[in-house]
Design a protein around this motif. Sequence first.
Motif, PDB file in Angstrom:
ATOM      1  N   HIS A 109       0.167  -1.027  -0.122  1.00 22.90           N
ATOM      2  CA  HIS A 109      -0.287   0.382   0.205  1.00 22.90           C
ATOM      3  C   HIS A 109       0.619   1.173  -0.082  1.00 22.90           C
ATOM      4  O   HIS A 109       0.365   2.304  -0.853  1.00 22.90           O
ATOM      5  CB  HIS A 109      -1.027   0.296   1.635  1.00 22.90           C
ATOM      6  CG  HIS A 109      -2.129  -0.964   1.406  1.00 22.90           C
ATOM      7  ND1 HIS A 109      -3.151  -1.005  -0.583  1.00 22.90           N
ATOM      8  CD2 HIS A 109      -2.273  -1.561   1.720  1.00 22.90           C
ATOM      9  CE1 HIS A 109      -3.580  -1.656  -0.201  1.00 22.90           C
ATOM     10  NE2 HIS A 109      -3.609  -2.423   1.295  1.00 22.90           N
ATOM     11  N   ALA A 110       2.338   1.620   0.526  1.00 17.14           N
ATOM     12  CA  ALA A 110       3.109   2.543   0.858  1.00 17.14           C
ATOM     13  C   ALA A 110       3.547   2.528  -0.699  1.00 17.14           C
ATOM     14  O   ALA A 110       3.822   3.737  -0.623  1.00 17.14           O
ATOM     15  CB  ALA A 110       4.032   1.912   1.482  1.00 17.14           C
ATOM     16  N   LYS A 135      -0.988  -2.260  -7.178  1.00 19.57           N
ATOM     17  CA  LYS A 135      -1.038  -2.157  -5.696  1.00 19.57           C
ATOM     18  C   LYS A 135      -2.551  -3.066  -5.526  1.00 19.57           C
ATOM     19  O   LYS A 135      -2.143  -3.185  -4.558  1.00 19.57           O
ATOM     20  CB  LYS A 135      -1.433  -0.661  -4.898  1.00 19.57           C
ATOM     21  CG  LYS A 135       0.254  -0.098  -4.925  1.00 19.57           C
ATOM     22  CD  LYS A 135       0.778   0.587  -4.324  1.00 19.57           C
ATOM     23  CE  LYS A 135      -1.072   2.009  -4.026  1.00 19.57           C
ATOM     24  NZ  LYS A 135      -1.087   3.482  -3.588  1.00 19.57           N
ATOM     25  N   ASN A 136      -3.500  -2.944  -6.017  1.00 22.02           N
ATOM     26  CA  ASN A 136      -5.101  -3.782  -6.333  1.00 22.02           C
ATOM     27  C   ASN A 136      -4.964  -4.898  -5.558  1.00 22.02           C
ATOM     28  O   ASN A 136      -4.868  -5.622  -5.440  1.00 22.02           O
ATOM     29  CB  ASN A 136      -5.809  -2.947  -6.622  1.00 22.02           C
ATOM     30  CG  ASN A 136      -6.518  -3.506  -6.411  1.00 22.02           C
ATOM     31  OD1 ASN A 136      -7.318  -4.698  -7.337  1.00 22.02           O
ATOM     32  ND2 ASN A 136      -8.301  -3.702  -5.568  1.00 22.02           N
ATOM     33  N   ARG A 137      -4.361  -4.921  -7.478  1.00 20.31           N
ATOM     34  CA  ARG A 137      -3.705  -6.853  -7.590  1.00 20.31           C
ATOM     35  C   ARG A 137      -2.412  -7.312  -6.378  1.00 20.31           C
ATOM     36  O   ARG A 137      -3.595  -8.725  -6.366  1.00 20.31           O
ATOM     37  CB  ARG A 137      -3.690  -6.796  -9.517  1.00 20.31           C
ATOM     38  CG  ARG A 137      -4.941  -6.452 -10.350  1.00 20.31           C
ATOM     39  CD  ARG A 137      -6.463  -7.057  -9.601  1.00 20.31           C
ATOM     40  NE  ARG A 137      -7.347  -6.715  -9.936  1.00 20.31           N
ATOM     41  CZ  ARG A 137      -7.957  -7.805 -11.044  1.00 20.31           C
ATOM     42  NH1 ARG A 137      -7.348  -8.584 -11.485  1.00 20.31           N
ATOM     43  NH2 ARG A 137      -9.123  -6.932 -12.496  1.00 20.31           N
ATOM     44  N   TRP A 142      -1.428 -11.599  -2.005  1.00 23.51           N
ATOM     45  CA  TRP A 142      -0.928 -12.075   0.161  1.00 23.51           C
ATOM     46  C   TRP A 142      -2.709 -11.937   0.059  1.00 23.51           C
ATOM     47  O   TRP A 142      -1.897 -13.300   0.828  1.00 23.51           O
ATOM     48  CB  TRP A 142      -0.486 -10.052  -0.048  1.00 23.51           C
ATOM     49  CG  TRP A 142       0.328  -9.532  -0.436  1.00 23.51           C
ATOM     50  CD1 TRP A 142       0.415  -8.318  -0.623  1.00 23.51           C
ATOM     51  CD2 TRP A 142       1.417 -10.343  -1.250  1.00 23.51           C
ATOM     52  NE1 TRP A 142       1.318  -8.091  -1.010  1.00 23.51           N
ATOM     53  CE2 TRP A 142       2.280  -9.289  -1.917  1.00 23.51           C
ATOM     54  CE3 TRP A 142       2.429 -11.844  -1.341  1.00 23.51           C
ATOM     55  CZ2 TRP A 142       3.168  -9.216  -3.072  1.00 23.51           C
ATOM     56  CZ3 TRP A 142       3.240 -11.564  -2.357  1.00 23.51           C
ATOM     57  CH2 TRP A 142       3.516 -10.352  -2.626  1.00 23.51           C
ATOM     58  N   LEU A 143      -3.609 -11.761  -0.244  1.00 29.53           N
ATOM     59  CA  LEU A 143      -4.975 -11.938   0.701  1.00 29.53           C
ATOM     60  C   LEU A 143      -4.871 -13.460   0.409  1.00 29.53           C
ATOM     61  O   LEU A 143      -4.901 -14.094   0.609  1.00 29.53           O
ATOM     62  CB  LEU A 143      -6.299 -10.998   0.140  1.00 29.53           C
ATOM     63  CG  LEU A 143      -5.874  -9.751   1.128  1.00 29.53           C
ATOM     64  CD1 LEU A 143      -6.652  -9.161   1.409  1.00 29.53           C
ATOM     65  CD2 LEU A 143      -6.098  -9.939   2.688  1.00 29.53           C
ATOM     66  N   VAL A 144      -4.790 -13.944  -1.278  1.00 26.84           N
ATOM     67  CA  VAL A 144      -5.298 -15.339  -1.165  1.00 26.84           C
ATOM     68  C   VAL A 144      -4.219 -16.147  -0.434  1.00 26.84           C
ATOM     69  O   VAL A 144      -4.637 -17.566   0.353  1.00 26.84           O
ATOM     70  CB  VAL A 144      -4.934 -15.271  -3.177  1.00 26.84           C
ATOM     71  CG1 VAL A 144      -4.764 -17.086  -3.405  1.00 26.84           C
ATOM     72  CG2 VAL A 144      -6.127 -14.803  -3.778  1.00 26.84           C
ATOM     73  N   MET A 168     -14.594 -10.349   0.464  1.00 28.12           N
ATOM     74  CA  MET A 168     -14.878  -9.138   0.021  1.00 28.12           C
ATOM     75  C   MET A 168     -14.101  -8.627  -0.568  1.00 28.12           C
ATOM     76  O   MET A 168     -14.289  -6.514  -1.146  1.00 28.12           O
ATOM     77  CB  MET A 168     -15.426  -8.599   1.526  1.00 28.12           C
ATOM     78  CG  MET A 168     -16.644  -9.403   1.987  1.00 28.12           C
ATOM     79  SD  MET A 168     -18.353  -9.663   1.020  1.00 28.12           S
ATOM     80  CE  MET A 168     -17.830 -11.176   0.533  1.00 28.12           C
ATOM     81  N   TYR A 169     -12.530  -8.202  -0.918  1.00 29.88           N
ATOM     82  CA  TYR A 169     -11.673  -7.415  -1.242  1.00 29.88           C
ATOM     83  C   TYR A 169     -12.691  -6.637  -2.532  1.00 29.88           C
ATOM     84  O   TYR A 169     -12.843  -7.750  -3.806  1.00 29.88           O
ATOM     85  CB  TYR A 169     -10.582  -8.030  -1.426  1.00 29.88           C
ATOM     86  CG  TYR A 169      -9.241  -6.964  -1.443  1.00 29.88           C
ATOM     87  CD1 TYR A 169      -8.626  -5.835  -1.145  1.00 29.88           C
ATOM     88  CD2 TYR A 169      -9.084  -7.349  -2.765  1.00 29.88           C
ATOM     89  CE1 TYR A 169      -7.703  -5.272  -1.381  1.00 29.88           C
ATOM     90  CE2 TYR A 169      -7.860  -5.942  -3.219  1.00 29.88           C
ATOM     91  CZ  TYR A 169      -7.536  -5.385  -2.178  1.00 29.88           C
ATOM     92  OH  TYR A 169      -6.315  -4.190  -3.003  1.00 29.88           O
ATOM     93  N   LYS A 170     -12.111  -5.297  -2.920  1.00 28.38           N
ATOM     94  CA  LYS A 170     -13.025  -5.000  -3.525  1.00 28.38           C
ATOM     95  C   LYS A 170     -11.721  -4.773  -5.416  1.00 28.38           C
ATOM     96  O   LYS A 170     -10.514  -4.123  -4.724  1.00 28.38           O
ATOM     97  CB  LYS A 170     -13.125  -3.177  -3.773  1.00 28.38           C
ATOM     98  CG  LYS A 170     -13.943  -2.772  -4.800  1.00 28.38           C
ATOM     99  CD  LYS A 170     -14.307  -1.095  -4.538  1.00 28.38           C
ATOM    100  CE  LYS A 170     -15.015  -0.914  -5.940  1.00 28.38           C
ATOM    101  NZ  LYS A 170     -15.116   0.795  -5.694  1.00 28.38           N
ATOM    102  N   LEU A 171     -11.673  -5.384  -5.920  1.00 25.78           N
ATOM    103  CA  LEU A 171     -11.090  -5.686  -6.930  1.00 25.78           C
ATOM    104  C   LEU A 171     -10.896  -4.985  -7.993  1.00 25.78           C
ATOM    105  O   LEU A 171     -12.322  -4.568  -8.622  1.00 25.78           O
ATOM    106  CB  LEU A 171     -11.155  -7.047  -7.976  1.00 25.78           C
ATOM    107  CG  LEU A 171     -10.314  -8.580  -7.558  1.00 25.78           C
ATOM    108  CD1 LEU A 171     -10.774  -9.696  -7.403  1.00 25.78           C
ATOM    109  CD2 LEU A 171      -8.494  -7.784  -7.143  1.00 25.78           C
TER     110      LEU A 171
END
Length: 719
Positions: A109-110, A135-137, A142-144, A168-171
């Motif tokens: 995110h940084a 960054k979004n993808r 990492w969440l997967v 719930m992550y907004k792709l």
Amino acid sequence: MKINVMVMLLCLTALVVKAGSIMHEFPSNAVFSSLNAPKVPEFDAANKLALQAQAELTAGNKTMADSLINLSIKTYPTLEAMQYALQLGRLSDIVGANLIIQKIINRTHAFEGDGEVVYVRPYYNTIQKPLMMTKNRAVFQWLVAAQDYNYSFGDRAAYVNVLQATAMYKLEPFKAWSQNDPDVNVQRSLIGKLALYSADYQKAVSMFPLDNGNMRDYRLIEHIEIYQQANDYASALKSANEIGNKLIKAQQLYQVYAFWGETDKAMEHYGKVDNYIKEQNLNFYYLALVDLHKKNFASAKQNIENCLRLRDIGRIMRTVDKWMVYKAYGDAFAGLNEFDKAKDQYNIALLYYPAYQPAIDALAKLESGHEQIIAADKTPPEINITEPTPARGLKVITAGNNVMVKGLATDPSGIKEVTVNGLKVYSQTSGAFWGDVAMTGINKITVTATDMAGNKAQKTFEIEKQATPQVADKDIKPVVPVEEKEGKNYCLLIAAQNYTDSSIPSLENPIADAVKLKLVLKSQYNFTESNIIPLYNPKTADLKRQLLELNNTIQPEDNLVIFYAGHGIWVDKEKKGYWLMTDAQYKDRNTWLPNKDVLDLIAKLPSRHTLLITDACFSGSVFKTRGLKDAPPAIREMENRISRVAITSGNDTEVPDESVFMKYLVKALSENKEKYLTAQKMFINQILEAVMTESKTEPRYGTLELAGHVGGDFIFNKK
């Protein structure tokens, strides 16, 4: 059950090659190659640091490893840093793994801007080259990974938390993947899984729409799992019959029939299943269900054990939820009338998932059934003496002043107590018992076992004490001892370091201390890597679950070291000591783990010798009354007796985080030159005075009477 997304698709593709059917929806390697970006120096540097961190962690240098991985993440977020988190997960440190993952996400995110600025190799794809991603993808990757790690190593609550965050992550749209976006497909499956866990079966099915595309068979498999959980047999069977690929169809029909107890049809289709699929974790579970329906409980038990053995991240395409596996394991033990073992398995299932209704119902049924058995039981227990080894018409000859009597009392209603010559000896709920008997001349030994219904049985034999064993007269034949199995050495390393309650300060060294002990045991003593079990940053439920799972593994001839480093606390008003696991709340005593609960769990373990080593404040409170003995007996005599002993870093006092006790414990084991070293001798000669000289703490050695200590000691056998 959970799907390992990429592995599942690869396995389906492998079957398609054989049967000529579906292909997966991920973009081709050509699409990925077109996204390759120029080299990013920071990425290469971070990757190198992460690999060094992994190597240091493997070598046991936890402090150095943490320093390197933090520097790596600060430099650039990489998949190799995620692999470090995976290593922590395999050490049962899911808390530490999630902290690393969060640092990676924060670092991602940084990055400035929202463009294609992050250089990432996709977690769930076989392509080895990193890609430039938004960054979004990148965060989604990492969440997967995080939800996969938490499923494999965490409990249900931990998994659901990260599953919800991922689902719930907004792709945001990714122009290169406008068609057949793999992230969207993965997220859709995770949304379906979350709906399934919430019992929203209609929504779960809607996440896997059926069409005539390449993924139809895969989506039908998801439908079958959902219908099984919804107990909708007709829909599950209909979905299985609609699968186009013959091999996949056979597998799914086998599983549907097995789940609903149509065993003949299940095994008919099992014969058509591909041999590779037959070696999967999932299929051993369904074989166990078939066995349970057929009341082949011993075979069910073996299949569940195979299922547990094969359950590992990344090399199986589908896994069974752990709470479901342990519930089935409990059913197998219940069928074998091993009620205590069945209860343990149901409790393990509930420690993974406290609201799992089938396990709750099974426990209630077990208790009710046991009460009925007790009420109807009119037969006495059966007693089998295993030590010493008398045979009919024979006397046992011994030169010792004491002899240990050990055996197994069995009865459907369970064993209430066992006495030897009228004196109550230590006994486990499983019926195993042992105790020491003093010898004077010819001794008549009478073992009496009382079951839960009050029925009693006796077994009598004689032991003759002689200064030198002699050949007896014609009616006393020499006794040939039973050849004992060679025991294995196990070690459970418990390190509580990162506490969630800010009122309880986190510690710096418990994990590093545990790793030091592991390395010396593995390198210089007869402890193998596979038998050293790390449990880092555990919650209270994790520790209870691990000790119950150990009870499934350890045999009566095995030896066990249990090491605990973390916070301890003493409540003077109650005269009780507690261990604090990482989920302990300082103001809520119900979240503390009483020493007595730990000792009760240790008492269930069948190991020959158990050594508890604690490096925590007020750790001396594990002892009942006894402390240091005057002098150690002979090694052989100690080896023959069941021992439950402990070495603690302090009495009822506080101990420092930077442990002097650990320094001298590791030093004593590392510098030992003796083939056989007893815990007591090590304590007296190399720990007690050294620790007291260098610190204000007073370490203790003593016996754990409440856990079944009879005599002897833990013996470290040098390679």
